[in-house]
Design an enzyme around this catalytic site. Structure first.
Site, mmCIF file in Angstrom:
data_model
loop_
_atom_site.group_PDB
_atom_site.id
_atom_site.type_symbol
_atom_site.label_atom_id
_atom_site.label_comp_id
_atom_site.label_asym_id
_atom_site.label_seq_id
_atom_site.Cartn_x
_atom_site.Cartn_y
_atom_site.Cartn_z
ATOM 1 N N CYS A 71 6.517 114.578 52.471
ATOM 2 C CA CYS A 71 7.860 114.486 53.049
ATOM 3 C C CYS A 71 8.823 114.214 51.893
ATOM 4 O O CYS A 71 8.670 113.211 51.190
ATOM 5 C CB CYS A 71 7.888 113.334 54.047
ATOM 6 S SG CYS A 71 9.519 112.953 54.702
ATOM 7 N N CYS A 185 12.404 120.401 52.347
ATOM 8 C CA CYS A 185 11.888 119.599 53.467
ATOM 9 C C CYS A 185 10.632 120.316 53.942
ATOM 10 O O CYS A 185 10.636 121.547 54.094
ATOM 11 C CB CYS A 185 12.922 119.531 54.582
ATOM 12 S SG CYS A 185 12.288 118.899 56.153
HETATM 13 N N1 DGL Z 1 9.592 116.703 56.583
HETATM 14 C C1 DGL Z 1 10.528 115.777 56.058
HETATM 15 C C2 DGL Z 1 10.937 116.146 54.620
HETATM 16 O O1 DGL Z 1 10.217 116.822 53.914
HETATM 17 C C3 DGL Z 1 11.762 115.389 56.816
HETATM 18 C C4 DGL Z 1 12.023 115.696 58.227
HETATM 19 C C5 DGL Z 1 12.851 114.601 58.888
HETATM 20 O O2 DGL Z 1 12.230 113.635 59.309
HETATM 21 O O3 DGL Z 1 14.085 114.715 58.947
HETATM 22 O O4 DGL Z 1 11.960 115.742 54.143
#
Ligand code: DGL
Length: 269
Positions: A71, A185
């Site tokens: 993430c 993301c």
């Molecule tokens: N998948 C997460 C990232 O790579 C973020 C998604 C979220 O919780 O807004 O930043």
């Protein structure tokens, strides 16, 4: 021994698929903080203790040999705290700004990420360290991670919204056009085919999943073969509790059995 992969929701599954290729035979424990989703607009002071506490509980229960923070929003704020607090190696996820600057022919690169990620000092440093020869536009999206969750759980997504969220990535300047969009993301690669259809002109969409899996392999090496009869199932721990049938189906499609583990969660801020 296992590998723990962490995200706020299903985004880390885009990293998981590359981890399976690079590190076959390792047990995967997937940890999704869906009770805290989306992370994009959380304040750092509230999110850091929440994530540290989730890792405390999961590392104690599953003793993985390595953890991947799959993430960007979390990695760009919490990696130093996790490395200080725990002994296992951590691999983080940051927007692939360095490769993008190498591949861009037009010199115009956009980074599409959550509002949290684009504000982080780590991202500013990646730009000042690696992107002197190109112009980088940071685009904070409030809605795409949720659209990715909906899309992957079989819901119709709002195509108009998707188009308006990606539109600021496309810049025309001095006779040149953006030619690379960095997917900052881990949810966004699930939407890349939809994004392609809505893009005003073709661009390359770059994501770091393969590089992250390779980094994990460098750190722990290939696994000696084990008797498959002794192998434990790959599991998904979701902080919101039992997943909906749609989510359970999606996790199952990635080879993850939902596992019930009640988490003690720090309050949202
Ligand atoms: N998948 C997460 C990232 O790579 C973020 C998604 C979220 O919780 O807004 O930043």
């Amino acid at each position: 021994m296992s590998i723990l992969i962490f995200d706020s929701g299903i985004g880390g599954l885009t990293i998981l698929r590359e981890v399976r290729v690079a590190l076959p035979g390792r047990r995967i424990v997937y940890l999704g903080d869906d009770a805290g989703f989306p992370y994009g607009e959380w304040q750092e002071e509230a999110l850091v203790p929440r994530i540290v506490s989730l890792f405390e509980q999961s590392l104690e229960a599953y003793t993985p040999e390595l953890a991947i923070v799959a993430c960007n929003t979390a990695s760009t704020m919490i990696l130093p705290a996790l490395r200080d607090r725990f002994d296992i190696p951590f691999v983080g996820t940051v927007p692939a700004i360095k490769p993008a600057t190498t591949y861009s022919a037009s010199g115009l690169v956009s980074v599409l990420a959550t509002p949290g990620t684009i504000q982080r000092r780590m991202v500013q440093e990646l730009i000042s360290d690696h992107a002197n020869m190109v112009k980088v536009k940071l685009v904070g999206s409030t809605g795409l991670a949720r659209l990715a969750e909906e899309h992957m759980q079989g819901l119709q997504i709002d195509q108009q919204k998707l188009a308006s969220e990606i539109a600021p990535c496309f810049v025309e300047e001095g006779g040149q056009r953006t030619d690379i969009v960095v997917l900052g993301c881990t949810h966004y690669p699930f939407l890349v085919h939809e994004m392609r259809k809505r893009a005003p002109w073709p661009v390359d969409w770059i994501e770091p999943a393969e590089a992250i899996a390779r980094r994990a392999l460098d750190l722990i090496g290939p696994k000696p073969p084990v008797d498959p009869r002794e192998a434990l199932s790959d599991i998904a721990l979701m902080t919101a509790g039992s997943p909906s049938p749609q989510l359970a189906r999606l996790l199952g499609g990635f080879g993850l059995l939902p596992a019930d583990r009640p988490f003690k969660l720090e309050k949202s801020g």
